[in-house]
Design an enzyme around this catalytic site. Structure first.
Site, PDB file in Angstrom:
ATOM      1  CD  GLU A 244     -47.476 -21.012  14.914  1.00 49.38           C
ATOM      2  OE1 GLU A 244     -48.224 -21.468  14.046  1.00 49.38           O
ATOM      3  OE2 GLU A 244     -46.512 -20.250  14.665  1.00 49.38           O
TER       4      GLU A 244
ATOM      5  NE  ARG B 245     -54.617 -12.037   7.395  1.00 47.75           N
ATOM      6  CZ  ARG B 245     -54.381 -12.928   6.438  1.00 47.75           C
ATOM      7  NH1 ARG B 245     -54.022 -14.145   6.734  1.00 47.75           N
ATOM      8  NH2 ARG B 245     -54.477 -12.610   5.181  1.00 47.75           N
TER       9      ARG B 245
ATOM     10  NE  ARG C 192     -52.052  -7.414   4.413  1.00 45.61           N
ATOM     11  CZ  ARG C 192     -52.130  -8.680   4.794  1.00 45.61           C
ATOM     12  NH1 ARG C 192     -51.059  -9.324   5.165  1.00 45.61           N
ATOM     13  NH2 ARG C 192     -53.287  -9.287   4.844  1.00 45.61           N
TER      14      ARG C 192
ATOM     15  CG  ASP D 216     -51.196 -19.738   2.011  1.00 47.10           C
ATOM     16  OD1 ASP D 216     -52.311 -19.943   1.477  1.00 47.10           O
ATOM     17  OD2 ASP D 216     -50.761 -18.588   2.256  1.00 47.10           O
TER      18      ASP D 216
ATOM     19  CB  ALA E 216     -58.123 -17.423   4.312  1.00 53.88           C
TER      20      ALA E 216
HETATM   21  P1  FAD Z   1     -50.282 -19.263   7.497  1.00 54.88           P
HETATM   22  O1  FAD Z   1     -51.318 -18.282   7.868  1.00 54.88           O
HETATM   23  O2  FAD Z   1     -49.020 -18.748   6.896  1.00 54.88           O
HETATM   24  O3  FAD Z   1     -49.955 -20.106   8.811  1.00 54.88           O
HETATM   25  C1  FAD Z   1     -48.853 -20.972   8.851  1.00 54.88           C
HETATM   26  C2  FAD Z   1     -48.481 -21.169  10.322  1.00 54.88           C
HETATM   27  O4  FAD Z   1     -47.478 -22.165  10.403  1.00 54.88           O
HETATM   28  C3  FAD Z   1     -47.905 -19.904  10.947  1.00 54.88           C
HETATM   29  O5  FAD Z   1     -48.540 -19.681  12.180  1.00 54.88           O
HETATM   30  C4  FAD Z   1     -46.419 -20.237  11.103  1.00 54.88           C
HETATM   31  O6  FAD Z   1     -45.841 -19.584  12.210  1.00 54.88           O
HETATM   32  C5  FAD Z   1     -46.468 -21.740  11.295  1.00 54.88           C
HETATM   33  N1  FAD Z   1     -45.243 -22.437  10.879  1.00 54.88           N
HETATM   34  C6  FAD Z   1     -44.506 -22.237   9.760  1.00 54.88           C
HETATM   35  N2  FAD Z   1     -43.471 -23.090   9.708  1.00 54.88           N
HETATM   36  C7  FAD Z   1     -43.536 -23.857  10.826  1.00 54.88           C
HETATM   37  C8  FAD Z   1     -42.748 -24.919  11.343  1.00 54.88           C
HETATM   38  N3  FAD Z   1     -41.653 -25.385  10.682  1.00 54.88           N
HETATM   39  N4  FAD Z   1     -43.113 -25.489  12.518  1.00 54.88           N
HETATM   40  C9  FAD Z   1     -44.223 -25.045  13.206  1.00 54.88           C
HETATM   41  N5  FAD Z   1     -44.994 -24.034  12.766  1.00 54.88           N
HETATM   42  C10 FAD Z   1     -44.669 -23.451  11.584  1.00 54.88           C
HETATM   43  N6  FAD Z   1     -57.162 -14.956   1.790  1.00 54.88           N
HETATM   44  C11 FAD Z   1     -58.511 -14.821   1.817  1.00 54.88           C
HETATM   45  O7  FAD Z   1     -59.246 -15.838   1.789  1.00 54.88           O
HETATM   46  N7  FAD Z   1     -59.089 -13.583   1.892  1.00 54.88           N
HETATM   47  C12 FAD Z   1     -58.350 -12.432   1.929  1.00 54.88           C
HETATM   48  O8  FAD Z   1     -58.914 -11.340   2.027  1.00 54.88           O
HETATM   49  C13 FAD Z   1     -56.932 -12.549   1.870  1.00 54.88           C
HETATM   50  N8  FAD Z   1     -56.149 -11.443   1.869  1.00 54.88           N
HETATM   51  C14 FAD Z   1     -54.798 -11.579   1.802  1.00 54.88           C
HETATM   52  C15 FAD Z   1     -54.005 -10.416   1.725  1.00 54.88           C
HETATM   53  C16 FAD Z   1     -52.617 -10.521   1.635  1.00 54.88           C
HETATM   54  C17 FAD Z   1     -51.780  -9.269   1.482  1.00 54.88           C
HETATM   55  C18 FAD Z   1     -52.014 -11.815   1.650  1.00 54.88           C
HETATM   56  C19 FAD Z   1     -50.508 -11.958   1.588  1.00 54.88           C
HETATM   57  C20 FAD Z   1     -52.795 -12.971   1.714  1.00 54.88           C
HETATM   58  C21 FAD Z   1     -54.193 -12.857   1.765  1.00 54.88           C
HETATM   59  N9  FAD Z   1     -55.015 -13.990   1.786  1.00 54.88           N
HETATM   60  C22 FAD Z   1     -56.375 -13.852   1.809  1.00 54.88           C
HETATM   61  C23 FAD Z   1     -54.444 -15.349   1.765  1.00 54.88           C
HETATM   62  C24 FAD Z   1     -54.487 -15.933   3.168  1.00 54.88           C
HETATM   63  O9  FAD Z   1     -53.908 -14.994   4.056  1.00 54.88           O
HETATM   64  C25 FAD Z   1     -53.737 -17.248   3.242  1.00 54.88           C
HETATM   65  O10 FAD Z   1     -54.191 -18.113   2.217  1.00 54.88           O
HETATM   66  C26 FAD Z   1     -53.936 -17.935   4.594  1.00 54.88           C
HETATM   67  O11 FAD Z   1     -53.722 -17.063   5.678  1.00 54.88           O
HETATM   68  C27 FAD Z   1     -52.986 -19.119   4.705  1.00 54.88           C
HETATM   69  O12 FAD Z   1     -53.205 -19.752   5.929  1.00 54.88           O
HETATM   70  P2  FAD Z   1     -52.290 -20.976   6.350  1.00 54.88           P
HETATM   71  O13 FAD Z   1     -52.792 -21.396   7.692  1.00 54.88           O
HETATM   72  O14 FAD Z   1     -52.192 -21.963   5.263  1.00 54.88           O
HETATM   73  O15 FAD Z   1     -50.835 -20.353   6.481  1.00 54.88           O
END
Ligand code: FAD
Length: 429
Positions: A36, A117, A199, A315, A328
């Site tokens: 991370e 979260r 937000r 994502d 999520a």
């Molecule tokens: P992220 O949460 O972005 O995690 C990625 C991680 O990778 C981060 O910790 C980052 O620091 C790390 N990282 C990035 N690049 C690197 C690198 N090169 N090396 C090492 N680490 C790295 N979804 C729902 O299901 N319900 C909801 O109610 C909802 N509400 C939302 C409201 C808003 C306003 C937004 C913007 C999104 C919402 N979502 C919701 C969508 C949801 O937040 C995302 O789909 C989800 O959090 C994505 O998770 P992830 O782990 O794929 O990515």
């Protein structure tokens, strides 16, 4: 050649995708390393809600994930609204009347389920061994050529590590996606959907004063032309999560940053046509308020989620606007399918990993990409901008029910079994 039990699965990113995948793999006996970039596993203090498929996927990944979620989740506070996903209000009729009735209600088997979260991730991190989590490690690049055919990972702090498989859970601006397709490939960067969101977290008592008990204590979606405001209770009912979306024709000034500083005054201007209740609610937010640009991969989806021994998860693969509240949940579905595939008894070498990741792509890409497009359509529906629906609320209700059905009416366990069957077929071919 490394044996199966020595295979290392590098998970890049410790968000919801990375941590649910880490738990699912670790509890299936696979060796994981989470990298991370942040100095610690932490999340912004906002709320996130889960749809029924997400709860299924949590159980399939590992029951402890579901139990963790149960400890921190908040449902609608009223017993009669336990199955309500959102009450939809027509801001033309609210007019500050706290007792205004919803235009329509969308329900599902589990109702609304909000978590903070940070609280959810705090629980998830307890489910993986401490030594598996490496913080302050920003992946810069990877290449073939490590010992035993491993991939060599290079980090921004100059350190290196090795892994047999890279599982990129590095979010919407995924570095691994750029490395896989090239920095100039259209999918390397997400695009702006011409919406941004304010937000805020507001104390429950104050929210009740602003919009009334029914709307503050239960999930409410306030629809209007060119914007929508949603609220749901989190933090065991002590806090209300507020997200106010505004459509704009202007470009986002700096696409390298997904947030920008704004103000409460700007929010009040953007929602001045939403009636006195929403005005009172927004007045409870801080004078300095961040706005979140809503980017997604809708214009340029990745042509594949997997290449060789590297794959995109969450994502990184299908960043979506949040209008379905399912981004999520789809991360957790990805984790469930991947864990089932990678834990297959049949995998003994890198060919097995390649086949497993190709099957993951085959099983997950269509559904993940559908969500991104559907979320755009549903955002337009909430804001009376969807072609063929506009402000016809009966049609809006029908559209939302149909699309939510595609998300919720799925059997995640069956999806995992199908993936395993497909793996066996391809493996033996
Ligand atoms: P992220 O949460 O972005 O995690 C990625 C991680 O990778 C981060 O910790 C980052 O620091 C790390 N990282 C990035 N690049 C690197 C690198 N090169 N090396 C090492 N680490 C790295 N979804 C729902 O299901 N319900 C909801 O109610 C909802 N509400 C939302 C409201 C808003 C306003 C937004 C913007 C999104 C919402 N979502 C919701 C969508 C949801 O937040 C995302 O789909 C989800 O959090 C994505 O998770 P992830 O782990 O794929 O990515």
């Amino acid at each position: 050649m490394a044996t199966k039990k020595d295979h290392v699965f590098a998970i890049i990113g410790g968000g919801i995708a990375g941590l649910t995948l880490a738990v699912a793999l670790h509890h299936r006996g696979l060796r994981i390393k989470i990298f991370e970039q942040a100095g610690q596993m932490q999340e912004i203090g906002a709320g996130v809600a889960f749809t029924p498929n997400a709860l299924q996927a949590m159980r399939v990944c590992h029951p402890a994930i579901y139990e963790a979620y149960e400890r921190v989740r908040t449902r609608n506070l009223w017993p009669c609204k336990q199955k309500v996903w959102f009450d939809f209000y027509d801001t033309r009729n609210e007019d500050g009347d706290a007792a205004a009735k919803p235009a329509f209600t969308i329900s599902n088997d589990v109702g609304q389920n909000g978590v903070l979260r940070a609280h959810f991730l705090d629980e998830l991190i307890k489910l993986v061994p401490r030594e598996a989590a490496h913080v302050g490690k920003r992946l810069e690049s990877y290449e073939e050529g490590g010992p035993d055919g491993r991939l060599r990972l290079r980090f921004a702090d100059g350190s290196e590590d090795e892994a047999d498989v890279i599982l990129a859970c590095d979010g919407i601006k995924s570095r691994v996606r750029q490395l896989l397709f090239g920095a100039h490939h259209p999918c390397a960067l997400p695009s702006y959907t011409h919406r941004y969101a304010y937000r805020a977290l507001v104390p429950m008592e104050e929210a009740v004063d602003a919009i009334g008990k029914e709307k503050a204590q239960n999930a409410a979606m306030h629809m209007g032309k060119g914007g929508h405001v949603l609220t749901f209770p989190v933090n065991h009912g002590q806090t209300v999560n507020v997200v106010a979306f505004h459509a704009t024709s202007e470009e986002w000034p700096d696409s390298s940053k997904l947030t920008a500083q704004s103000t409460r005054e700007a929010a009040l201007r953007d929602f001045s046509n939403f009636g006195p209740g929403i005005t009172k609610l927004l007045k409870l937010t801080s004078p300095k308020l961040d706005i979140w640009a809503i980017f997604d991969l809708g214009e340029n989806p990745p042509p594949t989620f997997a290449m060789d021994r590297v794959c995109l998860v969450g994502d990184a693969a299908h960043a979506t606007s949040p209008h379905h509240g399912a981004g999520a949940g789809f991360c957790i579905e990805d984790a469930a399918v991947l864990a089932h595939l990678l834990a297959s008894e049949e995998i003994s070498d890198h060919r097995g990993h390649r086949v497993a990741l190709a099957v993951y792509d085959a099983v997950r890409r269509e559904r993940g990409s559908w969500l991104v497009q559907s979320s755009r359509r549903i955002g337009d529906t909430y804001e009376w901008m969807a072609e063929g629906i506009e402000d016809d609320l009966a049609k809006a209700e029908e559209e939302i029910k149909y699309r939510n059905g595609v998300i919720a009416d799925v059997d995640v366990e069956a999806m995992c079994h199908q993936a395993r069957e497909e793996f066996s077929k391809r493996w033996r071919a």
